[in-house]
Design a protein around this motif. Sequence first.
Motif: not given
Length: 144
Positions: A74, A77-78, A117, A121
Amino acid sequence: MRTRLLIGAVGVAMGAFGALRLLQLDLPDVIDALLWLAGGVLLHDAVIAPLTIGLTVLATRVVPPRARVRVTVGLVVLATVTVTAVPVLGRFGEKPDNPTILDRDYVLGWVVFAVAVVVGTLVAGPLARMVRPGKEKPLTPSAG
């Protein structure tokens, strides 16, 4: 094997097309393109990757071991999307005489993305345990 060769051939053809198009440009445009490409590599290696890795290392120190994989995914990606989106989130390049540039609420879009996101997660762990009860390892394709 044929699929891989086909994909490779398409990739080579696309690369050749791009190289030909690059060679059709004037020298100042070629220099600008090369500087832009080099700047992207430098920005990634000097800012985006270290920032993402640093945030991930710090965050995984405070979460329980069984949640570290989900939190890491997470955060990667974030953090990557957030650092990449800084120009639009900061509205850099906005021009009052051209309302079509940066014509959306990018902060709201980022918030929706961030919520997706985080929810993804949070849901990933319980969902994986429902699919394969008693397993703490992430799902992997079978070797058969």
